[in-house]
Design a protein around this motif. Structure first.
Motif, PDB file in Angstrom:
ATOM      1  N   LEU A  56       0.816  -1.211   0.000  1.00 46.68           N
ATOM      2  CA  LEU A  56       0.000   0.000   0.000  1.00 46.68           C
ATOM      3  C   LEU A  56       0.849   1.260   0.000  1.00 46.68           C
ATOM      4  O   LEU A  56       0.350   2.349  -0.291  1.00 46.68           O
ATOM      5  N   LYS A  87     -10.384   0.456  -0.300  1.00 46.55           N
ATOM      6  CA  LYS A  87      -9.496  -0.481  -0.973  1.00 46.55           C
ATOM      7  C   LYS A  87      -9.673  -1.890  -0.413  1.00 46.55           C
ATOM      8  O   LYS A  87      -9.699  -2.090   0.799  1.00 46.55           O
ATOM      9  N   ASN A 117      -4.728   4.432   4.468  1.00 44.71           N
ATOM     10  CA  ASN A 117      -4.535   3.057   4.962  1.00 44.71           C
ATOM     11  C   ASN A 117      -5.020   2.850   6.393  1.00 44.71           C
ATOM     12  O   ASN A 117      -4.366   2.184   7.204  1.00 44.71           O
ATOM     13  N   THR A 130      -4.590  -5.164  -5.155  1.00 49.46           N
ATOM     14  CA  THR A 130      -5.335  -4.134  -4.431  1.00 49.46           C
ATOM     15  C   THR A 130      -6.328  -3.485  -5.384  1.00 49.46           C
ATOM     16  O   THR A 130      -5.950  -2.963  -6.434  1.00 49.46           O
ATOM     17  N   ILE A 169      -7.830  -5.390  -0.180  1.00 53.36           N
ATOM     18  CA  ILE A 169      -6.465  -5.894  -0.250  1.00 53.36           C
ATOM     19  C   ILE A 169      -6.496  -7.414  -0.224  1.00 53.36           C
ATOM     20  O   ILE A 169      -7.151  -8.011   0.648  1.00 53.36           O
ATOM     21  N   TYR A 175      -4.142   7.742  -5.183  1.00 50.76           N
ATOM     22  CA  TYR A 175      -3.153   7.231  -4.236  1.00 50.76           C
ATOM     23  C   TYR A 175      -2.738   8.306  -3.239  1.00 50.76           C
ATOM     24  O   TYR A 175      -2.728   8.078  -2.034  1.00 50.76           O
TER      25      TYR A 175
END
Length: 353
Positions: free
Chosen positions: A39, A161, A198, A141, A163, A65
């Motif tokens: 990530l 997201k 995150n 991802t 994962i 991002y």
């Protein structure tokens, strides 16, 4: 009044998130204990070439991002991006994303990133040089981003997201959440950005290969073996919070010169101070550069391109070629110096129409 309320509410939310993240600050004991480190692999050549400093002005697909608030700042109705990069340790990363303007609703984007580790030899205690078999880890991802211009000065964005990590017959999955705000001042020449990345669920590997057969302790020799499952520890995601400023020092029809800076707080690693600049000529050619200093919060020591922080200065360029009145093709390249490994290179190709 509504604009002021929106700004106050967003600022309060991100201030609380910032305080919470700093309260979870990474000490030396927490360093290196997070998982899902893919990530943190940067996406987007433009901002990487600027040292990752421009979270206040980053726009388009790559903003998914760095700061999802910038996703709404695309110059076309649809923008698609593809990137390939040589990551450290002979790991390659492929990324693809697309974003569409949906009018008053806002902007909606989708992206997918994948890591290529190549084939790895299977080794055992009886065959330490390899059994002749190979395996390939699969790290994926998938992200969905929503962004909207809340007012003529405030942009907001959020990303969810999914994962997925798998190594042979073991796998782990989790959910992560990103959110960001961009605020423009001084006729949009000065911009403020805040991003939280995150924040999500813990992950843990599980799978059939964790089950082994052993003879129960205290039984007679030759007794029947019984299955035993090896339990694995959960791991947290590498949460981050970043604050940044960007300023257009020169903003004319033919030349735009931007300087940017940001402070990145990591829960599981060093904090980072970033500086970057970009010089754009006739909206067609861009030259960029950046520099990052990492700070050990325990010892108040700074590092760059060293054993403690392997990344160093970065630079790159960009080309923006109009195919017709509504379609633009962009090619961006970034090069970041690294210690011990081959230098980090990132190529990005985007199409807006």
């Amino acid at each position: 009044m509504n604009k002021n309320k929106a700004l106050f509410t967003l600022t309060l939310v991100f201030a609380l998130l910032f305080v919470w993240t700093v309260a979870e600050a990474g000490s030396s004991k927490r360093r290196g204990t997070a998982g899902a480190m893919e990530l943190l692999i940067p996406i987007g050549s433009r901002n990487l070439a600027m040292g990752g400093s421009d979270i206040a002005g980053v726009s388009g697909v790559e903003a998914g991002y760095w700061n999802p608030a910038g996703l709404s700042q695309i110059n076309n109705r649809v923008e698609a991006l593809f990137s390939y990069q040589r990551w450290i340790g002979d790991i390659n990363t492929v990324y693809a994303g697309v974003v569409a303007q949906l009018g008053r609703i806002g902007s909606l984007g989708f992206n997918l990133s994948s890591l290529d580790f190549g084939e790895i030899n299977v080794t055992t205690t009886d065959a330490p040089d390899g059994t002749g078999e190979t395996y390939t880890p699969q790290y994926l991802t998938l992200g969905v981003t929503y962004s909207k211009e809340m007012t003529d000065r405030i942009n907001f964005g959020a990303t969810i997201k999914l994962i997925s990590e798998s190594i042979m017959r073991q796998s782990a999955s989790g959910l992560a959440f990103d959110a960001g705000v961009q605020y423009s001042m001084m006729d949009e020449k000065l911009r403020l950005g805040i991003a939280v990345r995150n924040v999500g669920t813990n992950m843990r590997f599980d799978g059939p290969d964790l089950e082994i057969k052993v003879q129960p302790p205290g039984t007679e020799p030759g007794a029947a073996q019984r299955p035993f499952r090896v339990p694995l520890q959960e791991f947290e995601l590498p949460a981050q919070v970043e604050l940044g400023l960007a300023h257009d020092v020169v903003a004319s029809e033919s030349i735009v010169w931007t300087v940017s800076g940001s402070f990145l707080h990591n829960n599981f690693s060093f904090d980072e101070y970033k500086l970057g600049t970009e010089f754009v000529l006739n909206e067609m050619f861009a030259v960029r550069g950046g520099y990052v200093l990492a700070q050990d919060p325990d010892e108040d020591t700074f590092y760059s391109l060293s054993e403690d922080f392997i990344f160093g200065p970065s630079f790159g360029f960009g080309l923006n070629y109009p195919l017709n009145a509504t379609t633009h093709l962009k090619l961006d390249y970034a090069y970041r110096m690294t210690k011990f490994f081959d230098s980090h290179q990132l190529f990005t190709l985007s199409l807006g129409f």
